[in-house]
Design an enzyme around this catalytic site. Structure first.
Site, PDB file in Angstrom:
ATOM      1  N   ARG A   1       5.932  -6.133   7.052  1.00 60.94           N
ATOM      2  CA  ARG A   1       5.340  -6.737   5.850  1.00 60.94           C
ATOM      3  C   ARG A   1       4.002  -7.355   6.218  1.00 60.94           C
ATOM      4  O   ARG A   1       3.858  -7.886   7.329  1.00 60.94           O
ATOM      5  CB  ARG A   1       6.236  -7.859   5.299  1.00 60.94           C
TER       6      ARG A   1
ATOM      7  N   ASN B   1      11.622   1.034   0.256  1.00 63.57           N
ATOM      8  CA  ASN B   1      10.658   0.346  -0.614  1.00 63.57           C
ATOM      9  C   ASN B   1      11.096   0.396  -2.079  1.00 63.57           C
ATOM     10  O   ASN B   1      10.965  -0.594  -2.807  1.00 63.57           O
ATOM     11  CB  ASN B   1       9.261   0.955  -0.451  1.00 63.57           C
TER      12      ASN B   1
ATOM     13  N   LEU C   1      14.903 -12.130  -3.862  1.00 65.32           N
ATOM     14  CA  LEU C   1      15.451 -12.425  -5.189  1.00 65.32           C
ATOM     15  C   LEU C   1      14.597 -13.466  -5.905  1.00 65.32           C
ATOM     16  O   LEU C   1      15.093 -14.128  -6.810  1.00 65.32           O
ATOM     17  CB  LEU C   1      16.896 -12.933  -5.057  1.00 65.32           C
TER      18      LEU C   1
ATOM     19  N   CYS D   1       1.709  -0.967  -1.116  1.00 64.00           N
ATOM     20  CA  CYS D   1       2.753   0.051  -0.912  1.00 64.00           C
ATOM     21  C   CYS D   1       3.794   0.193  -2.013  1.00 64.00           C
ATOM     22  O   CYS D   1       4.068   1.326  -2.430  1.00 64.00           O
ATOM     23  CB  CYS D   1       3.420  -0.184   0.430  1.00 64.00           C
TER      24      CYS D   1
ATOM     25  N   LYS E   1       0.370 -11.422  -2.583  1.00 62.81           N
ATOM     26  CA  LYS E   1       1.352 -12.421  -2.161  1.00 62.81           C
ATOM     27  C   LYS E   1       0.609 -13.363  -1.224  1.00 62.81           C
ATOM     28  O   LYS E   1      -0.563 -13.115  -0.887  1.00 62.81           O
ATOM     29  CB  LYS E   1       2.543 -11.764  -1.466  1.00 62.81           C
TER      30      LYS E   1
HETATM   31  P1  NAD Z   1      -5.289   0.394   5.693  1.00 67.91           P
HETATM   32  O1  NAD Z   1      -6.091   0.894   4.566  1.00 67.91           O
HETATM   33  O2  NAD Z   1      -5.212  -1.062   5.978  1.00 67.91           O
HETATM   34  O3  NAD Z   1      -5.771   1.082   7.071  1.00 67.91           O
HETATM   35  C1  NAD Z   1      -6.030   2.436   7.206  1.00 67.91           C
HETATM   36  C2  NAD Z   1      -7.184   2.608   8.190  1.00 67.91           C
HETATM   37  O4  NAD Z   1      -7.374   4.011   8.419  1.00 67.91           O
HETATM   38  C3  NAD Z   1      -8.510   2.062   7.687  1.00 67.91           C
HETATM   39  O5  NAD Z   1      -9.017   1.125   8.607  1.00 67.91           O
HETATM   40  C4  NAD Z   1      -9.407   3.314   7.566  1.00 67.91           C
HETATM   41  O6  NAD Z   1     -10.754   3.069   7.877  1.00 67.91           O
HETATM   42  C5  NAD Z   1      -8.769   4.210   8.604  1.00 67.91           C
HETATM   43  N1  NAD Z   1      -9.111   5.628   8.428  1.00 67.91           N
HETATM   44  C6  NAD Z   1      -9.261   6.320   7.267  1.00 67.91           C
HETATM   45  N2  NAD Z   1      -9.575   7.620   7.541  1.00 67.91           N
HETATM   46  C7  NAD Z   1      -9.625   7.730   8.898  1.00 67.91           C
HETATM   47  C8  NAD Z   1      -9.903   8.788   9.779  1.00 67.91           C
HETATM   48  N3  NAD Z   1     -10.207   9.997   9.325  1.00 67.91           N
HETATM   49  N4  NAD Z   1      -9.880   8.548  11.103  1.00 67.91           N
HETATM   50  C9  NAD Z   1      -9.600   7.323  11.580  1.00 67.91           C
HETATM   51  N5  NAD Z   1      -9.310   6.264  10.779  1.00 67.91           N
HETATM   52  C10 NAD Z   1      -9.338   6.476   9.465  1.00 67.91           C
HETATM   53  O7  NAD Z   1      -3.829   0.996   5.487  1.00 67.91           O
HETATM   54  P2  NAD Z   1      -2.452   0.343   5.958  1.00 67.91           P
HETATM   55  O8  NAD Z   1      -2.076  -0.734   5.009  1.00 67.91           O
HETATM   56  O9  NAD Z   1      -2.510   0.063   7.404  1.00 67.91           O
HETATM   57  O10 NAD Z   1      -1.456   1.576   5.666  1.00 67.91           O
HETATM   58  C11 NAD Z   1      -1.479   2.738   6.458  1.00 67.91           C
HETATM   59  C12 NAD Z   1      -0.227   3.538   6.160  1.00 67.91           C
HETATM   60  O11 NAD Z   1       0.936   2.772   6.524  1.00 67.91           O
HETATM   61  C13 NAD Z   1      -0.027   3.901   4.691  1.00 67.91           C
HETATM   62  O12 NAD Z   1       0.598   5.148   4.619  1.00 67.91           O
HETATM   63  C14 NAD Z   1       0.934   2.835   4.187  1.00 67.91           C
HETATM   64  O13 NAD Z   1       1.710   3.284   3.100  1.00 67.91           O
HETATM   65  C15 NAD Z   1       1.810   2.616   5.395  1.00 67.91           C
HETATM   66  N6  NAD Z   1       2.421   1.285   5.491  1.00 67.91           N
HETATM   67  C16 NAD Z   1       1.684   0.169   5.198  1.00 67.91           C
HETATM   68  C17 NAD Z   1       2.267  -1.094   5.353  1.00 67.91           C
HETATM   69  C18 NAD Z   1       1.507  -2.357   5.028  1.00 67.91           C
HETATM   70  O14 NAD Z   1       2.115  -3.407   5.022  1.00 67.91           O
HETATM   71  N7  NAD Z   1       0.214  -2.296   4.756  1.00 67.91           N
HETATM   72  C19 NAD Z   1       3.585  -1.201   5.825  1.00 67.91           C
HETATM   73  C20 NAD Z   1       4.291  -0.034   6.131  1.00 67.91           C
HETATM   74  C21 NAD Z   1       3.699   1.204   5.964  1.00 67.91           C
HETATM   75  C1  UGA Z   2       6.620  -4.254   1.676  1.00 67.29           C
HETATM   76  C2  UGA Z   2       7.993  -4.165   2.366  1.00 67.29           C
HETATM   77  O1  UGA Z   2       8.625  -5.447   2.330  1.00 67.29           O
HETATM   78  C3  UGA Z   2       7.849  -3.716   3.813  1.00 67.29           C
HETATM   79  O2  UGA Z   2       9.145  -3.562   4.408  1.00 67.29           O
HETATM   80  C4  UGA Z   2       7.116  -2.371   3.848  1.00 67.29           C
HETATM   81  O3  UGA Z   2       6.897  -1.966   5.180  1.00 67.29           O
HETATM   82  C5  UGA Z   2       5.767  -2.506   3.145  1.00 67.29           C
HETATM   83  O4  UGA Z   2       5.985  -2.977   1.774  1.00 67.29           O
HETATM   84  C6  UGA Z   2       5.044  -1.215   3.045  1.00 67.29           C
HETATM   85  O5  UGA Z   2       5.644  -0.158   3.049  1.00 67.29           O
HETATM   86  O6  UGA Z   2       3.834  -1.356   2.943  1.00 67.29           O
HETATM   87  P1  UGA Z   2       4.574  -5.952   1.663  1.00 67.29           P
HETATM   88  O7  UGA Z   2       3.917  -4.991   0.731  1.00 67.29           O
HETATM   89  O8  UGA Z   2       3.787  -6.525   2.784  1.00 67.29           O
HETATM   90  O9  UGA Z   2       5.855  -5.247   2.342  1.00 67.29           O
HETATM   91  O10 UGA Z   2       5.082  -7.147   0.779  1.00 67.29           O
HETATM   92  P2  UGA Z   2       6.477  -7.814   0.396  1.00 67.29           P
HETATM   93  O11 UGA Z   2       6.628  -9.081   1.126  1.00 67.29           O
HETATM   94  O12 UGA Z   2       7.591  -6.856   0.446  1.00 67.29           O
HETATM   95  O13 UGA Z   2       6.174  -8.159  -1.133  1.00 67.29           O
HETATM   96  C7  UGA Z   2       5.929  -7.126  -2.076  1.00 67.29           C
HETATM   97  C8  UGA Z   2       5.731  -7.720  -3.456  1.00 67.29           C
HETATM   98  O14 UGA Z   2       6.954  -8.267  -3.942  1.00 67.29           O
HETATM   99  C9  UGA Z   2       4.720  -8.855  -3.506  1.00 67.29           C
HETATM  100  O15 UGA Z   2       3.957  -8.740  -4.683  1.00 67.29           O
HETATM  101  C10 UGA Z   2       5.574 -10.101  -3.519  1.00 67.29           C
HETATM  102  O16 UGA Z   2       4.965 -11.209  -4.115  1.00 67.29           O
HETATM  103  C11 UGA Z   2       6.762  -9.616  -4.348  1.00 67.29           C
HETATM  104  N1  UGA Z   2       8.002 -10.388  -4.086  1.00 67.29           N
HETATM  105  C12 UGA Z   2       8.620 -10.326  -2.878  1.00 67.29           C
HETATM  106  C13 UGA Z   2       8.557 -11.140  -5.108  1.00 67.29           C
HETATM  107  O17 UGA Z   2       8.020 -11.199  -6.241  1.00 67.29           O
HETATM  108  N2  UGA Z   2       9.738 -11.813  -4.884  1.00 67.29           N
HETATM  109  C14 UGA Z   2      10.380 -11.763  -3.686  1.00 67.29           C
HETATM  110  O18 UGA Z   2      11.473 -12.394  -3.537  1.00 67.29           O
HETATM  111  C15 UGA Z   2       9.807 -10.998  -2.656  1.00 67.29           C
END
Ligand code: NAD
Ligand code: UGA
Length: 423
Positions: free
Chosen positions: A150, A204, A246, A256, A317
């Site tokens: 997260r 998710n 909750l 995401c 958040k």
């Molecule tokens: P982000 O946008 O923060 O980071 C992605 C990075 O990739 C950027 O810095 C961008 O410049 C770089 N990039 C883009 N094209 C590129 C290329 N051709 N070569 C090298 N770098 C390049 O994204 P994120 O939040 O880290 O999410 C990445 C993936 O992980 C997504 O698929 C997302 O769904 C998944 N994910 C995100 C979270 C989260 O909490 N953000 C959690 C779990 C999974």
């Molecule tokens: C979420 C998942 O929790 C991660 O496990 C997952 O890896 C990630 O998405 C992803 O795939 O990117 P994140 O997006 O960082 O993580 O945020 P969360 O803490 O899950 O919150 C998501 C949304 O739900 C926020 O808008 C938050 O405010 C809301 N939320 C969360 C509530 O309204 N109530 C709650 O009790 C918990």
């Protein structure tokens, strides 16, 4: 020592790179965004993520972590290549795989013999095969290893996972990848790639379902005079329900949940299944943003045209600077559609945003406002001086979309206070 390459230095990529360095690996991380790489190398991170700056600084200094703009150089010596690239919402809700496909095609010829390419991005079911084809390398295995961290607690979540999921059609590749995580002591679920990819979307979507359920429940609580906080407390002691996730709010957002729920609906549709449950989950979420706006309009007397409304919190958040799909911004948009002037304050947001004025402190946001809405649960809002807030507002109205504040303190200062699902 394993040589690991991480492509993408965003929330997931930079966390993955720093944590693997911390776990004793030699890591090189690459990103096309030159400004991003420059700022990481100069010690100033482009993102807010607790503990990340220190970890990155420590391993840049020790040489165990290198950050570059060159994907090709980055992959050339690596035993493992983690793709941590964006997969935003594309047409019709389907995940946009453009960057993953482009990177896979370009790095293919430069990978070390026998390297393992790991999909850590959230990618559609079947993507391991797509990446395999794009790489055009028979000797390289592609493994799905979805990430569950997260934002705000990314380092903690990476180093203390509830589980690690590894989806591989090749047993040796699964064992090799598992070895990177063994130290963490978490259960490791080893399965096929399609199942691992499905686990990520299912997790998710399930969490989003839980949140839409609780937001719908909060609406019911308001109508029947129950307190949603007590209801969820009473429910949560049952381990089958669980007490986490909750809390009702202004709707779920972030980079995401919205895109991943849309993608799962789309993938189900492509497979001939109408995932009506998830469509309902999304509809309840859209309604939740509207319900917050309706509360504001009702409490200020039915019309907000030309009036000023303050928002406390703009990120999706607390403890992140991420504005992607933030409920606060949706609420700002809906308020603006009704003619309101919106001013927002957020501790991590200092640049202007379309459709609202961003100010530097919570009191200025409230200057001449008819209502203030708590849109993000930043801790600092708990300690606000409501007498001071009231003295600058036109009307004393608080809509607490996070049930963050102490209602009696706010009311003592002459405010009309309304939360979510509470009296
Ligand atoms: P982000 O946008 O923060 O980071 C992605 C990075 O990739 C950027 O810095 C961008 O410049 C770089 N990039 C883009 N094209 C590129 C290329 N051709 N070569 C090298 N770098 C390049 O994204 P994120 O939040 O880290 O999410 C990445 C993936 O992980 C997504 O698929 C997302 O769904 C998944 N994910 C995100 C979270 C989260 O909490 N953000 C959690 C779990 C999974
Ligand atoms: C979420 C998942 O929790 C991660 O496990 C997952 O890896 C990630 O998405 C992803 O795939 O990117 P994140 O997006 O960082 O993580 O945020 P969360 O803490 O899950 O919150 C998501 C949304 O739900 C926020 O808008 C938050 O405010 C809301 N939320 C969360 C509530 O309204 N109530 C709650 O009790 C918990």
């Amino acid at each position: 020592m394993n040589r690991i390459c991480v492509i993408g230095a965003g929330y997931v990529g930079l966390t993955t790179a720093a944590c693997f360095a911390h776990l004793g690996n030699n890591v090189i991380c690459s990103d096309v965004n030159e400004d991003r790489v420059r700022s990481i190398n100069s010690g100033e991170l482009p993102i807010v993520e607790e503990g990340l700056e220190d970890l990155v600084a420590r391993y840049l200094a020790s040489g165990d972590l290198v950050v570059t703009t060159d994907n090709i150089v980055a992959v050339s010596q690596a035993d493992f290549v983690f793709l941590c690239l964006p997969t935003p919402e594309g047409p019709n809700g389907r995940a946009d795989m453009t960057r993953v496909n482009e990177v896979a095609s370009s790095i293919g010829p430069h990978l070390k013999v026998g390297a393992v390419v790991v999909n850590k991005s959230t990618v559609p079911i079947g993507s391991a095969n797509v990446v395999r084809q794009a790489l055009q390398r028979q000797d390289v295995q592609v493994v799905s290893n979805p990430e569950f961290l997260r934002e705000g607690t990314a380092i903690h979540d990476f180093l203390n996972p509830d589980r690690v999921v590894i989806g591989a059609d090749d047993e040796e590749a699964a064992i090799r990848l598992s070895s990177l995580y063994v130290k963490l002591g978490a259960p490791i679920v080893v399965t096929d790639a399609a199942t691992a990819e499905t686990i990520k979307y299912a997790s998710n979507a399930f969490l989003a379902t839980k949140l839409s359920f609780v937001n719908a429940l909060a609406t019911l609580c308001e109508s029947v005079g129950a307190d949603v906080r007590q209801v969820t407390l009473g429910m949560g002691y049952d381990p089958r329900v669980g007490s986490s996730f909750l809390k009702p709010g202004p709707g779920w957002g972030g980079s995401c949940f919205p895109k991943d729920v849309a993608a799962l609906i789309g993938m189900a549709e492509d497979a001939g299944y109408d995932f009506a449950l998830l469509k309902g989950v999304v509809a309840i979420n859209d309604l939740q943003h509207r319900r917050i706006v309706e509360k504001v309009v009702r409490l200020v007397g039915g019309d907000i045209n030309g009036k000023k409304v303050a928002l406390w919190g703009l990120t999706f958040k607390a403890n992140t600077d991420d504005l992607r799909e933030s409920p606060a911004l949706k609420i700002a948009e809906l308020l603006a559609e009704l003619g309101a002037q919106v001013a927002g304050y957020d501790p991590t947001v200092h640049n202007g945003l379309e459709g609202l004025t961003v100010v530097d402190d919570p009191y200025s946001a409230c200057q001449d406002a008819v209502a203030v809405v708590v849109t993000t649960e930043w801790d600092e809002f708990r300690w606000i001086d409501f007498d001071k807030v009231g003295s600058v507002m036109q009307r004393r109205v608080v809509v607490d979309a996070r049930n963050l504040l102490d209602a009696s303190t706010v009311r003592k200062n002459g405010f009309t206070y309304e939360g979510i699902g509470i009296r």
